[in-house]
Enzyme design. Structure first.
Site, PDB file in Angstrom:
ATOM      1  N   GLU A  68     -19.045  50.595 -74.000  1.00 29.23           N
ATOM      2  CA  GLU A  68     -17.842  49.866 -74.379  1.00 29.23           C
ATOM      3  C   GLU A  68     -17.758  49.762 -75.900  1.00 29.23           C
ATOM      4  O   GLU A  68     -16.803  50.207 -76.533  1.00 29.23           O
ATOM      5  CB  GLU A  68     -17.888  48.476 -73.752  1.00 29.23           C
ATOM      6  N   ASP A 265     -12.985  40.215 -69.055  1.00 25.98           N
ATOM      7  CA  ASP A 265     -12.459  41.583 -68.985  1.00 25.98           C
ATOM      8  C   ASP A 265     -10.928  41.584 -69.007  1.00 25.98           C
ATOM      9  O   ASP A 265     -10.303  42.418 -69.661  1.00 25.98           O
ATOM     10  CB  ASP A 265     -12.924  42.282 -67.702  1.00 25.98           C
TER      11      ASP A 265
END
Length: 383
Positions: A68, A265
């Site tokens: 990420e 998220d």
């Protein structure tokens, strides 16, 4: 009225900071200050050099390097014209994170220790998406090099793995559900993550991926926009962290907790929709979700201090990343129609008045901050 055509066709990138009265000099100074802190400040940086030609971004809360953050770092670097840092992050990724055997051959291990030791041997699809997009932009901005620095080839091969694993005897599972065209939380999982849906990326993959993969990505862009309409609540605009393929919040509790609520998220969904509006700009139903979020939260930033169910029911669960939530929501202002700009403007102003987060938990917040800073200043561009 919303702009009918996006920057992909016009080359014009909206600068919301200028629209709230900030000067070019003020905006550039803010970007320069953030880059200095994020990449170079000895106490607050996320980026670290490793040896003569590598570098990594660390999740400061978990003391690891994640695909990420690594792929986010590459995207930031190509947007900021920081080729040396881009190449360092990419080489670290290929050296330590890339997997060359087993079911996940061709993917990147989602977490490694900062010395390069793998913590896991599974991938996280949001990393692969950002790696591929950053590599295509690097190819177009700087030109392809040799070996792993032949950026466009690396991007095409990565995307090919993402959709063709499991075919013709190839081991492993693809990162997209081949029946419904939705990206998966992890390969083989029975659910998706709304914040992984990046239709603005897929539009470009449909132009630049291997010829045989372009139709798939063109369809994936449509599928994801349709999915975002369903998963963003019709009144609050909130999306869940994990979702079922029909757009409903995932109701199954996983070993590490319940993830069908609006939590960390999910903050990225609004930011992604904002960027889709800038790049492609066509009137689509999903573009209204960020404004619904802003209206739901109202005019008091205290409303973003706890988690919520997607219907707006508050939960006794504090926000772990308040700056990340503010940043991503502010980036969503790029999707607001002109006649709703007064609501969106408040969020842009709130964001402008926030510094980067300091301390142990700064990684995720400051990544989302950097993307919002680039996007709201008109500097998150297609190359």
């Amino acid at each position: 009225m919303r702009i009918a055509m996006g920057a992909f066709k016009t080359g014009n990138y909206r600068n919301l900071f200028k629209e709230i009265g900030k000067s070019d000099a003020e905006i550039q100074a803010r970007i320069d200050e953030a880059v200095k802190t994020f990449f170079y400040d000895e106490n607050e940086r996320i980026y670290h050099e490793a040896g003569e030609d590598m570098g990594y971004l660390t999740d400061t809360g978990n003391n690891d390097a994640r695909t990420e953050g690594m792929s986010y770092g590459m995207m930031m670097c190509v947007q900021l014209d920081m080729k040396e840092q881009f190449d360092r992050i990419w080489k670290w990724s290929k050296t330590y994170m890339f997997m060359t055997e087993g079911d996940n051959e061709g993917y990147f291990a989602w977490s490694c220790q900062t010395d390069g030791t793998k913590n896991a041997y599974g991938p996280a699809p949001d990393g692969e998406e950002f790696y591929a997009m950053a590599l295509f932009f690097a190819s177009h901005r700087w030109g392809d090099g040799e070996g792993i620095f032949e950026y466009s080839r690396e991007a095409r091969e990565l995307l090919s793995s993402c959709i063709h694993k499991g075919e013709n005897g190839r081991p492993g599972c693809p990162m997209w559900n081949k029946e419904n065209g939705q990206i998966l939380f992890v390969p083989g999982s029975p659910h998706t993550d709304p914040s992984y849906h990046l239709p603005h990326f897929y539009e470009l993959f449909a132009l630049w991926a291997n010829e045989e993969d372009r139709e798939f990505f063109a369809n994936a862009a449509k599928v994801s926009r349709d999915y975002l309409v369903k998963c963003c609540h019709k009144e609050t605009g909130l999306s869940p962290e994990y979702g079922n393929f029909d757009g409903t919040p995932m109701d199954k509790e996983l070993p590490w907790g319940q993830f069908g609520d609006f939590f960390s998220d999910a903050y990225r969904t609004a930011a992604n929709i904002g960027l889709d509006a800038v790049w492609f700009g066509e009137e689509k139903k999903h573009l209204g979700a960020p404004l619904r979020m802003m209206k739901f939260f109202g005019t008091d930033l205290e409303a973003v201090r706890c988690a919520y169910k997607v219907d707006g029911t508050p939960l006794e669960r504090p926000v772990l990343h308040p700056l990340g939530l503010l940043s991503a929501t502010a980036q969503g202002a790029l999707a607001a129609a002109d006649d709703d700009f007064e609501t969106a403007k408040k969020w842009v102003e709130w964001f402008w008045n926030q510094p980067l987060r300091k301390g142990v938990r700064r990684y995720y917040d400051n990544c989302l901050y950097m993307f919002a800073l680039l996007a709201l200043s008109g500097n998150y561009r297609i190359y």
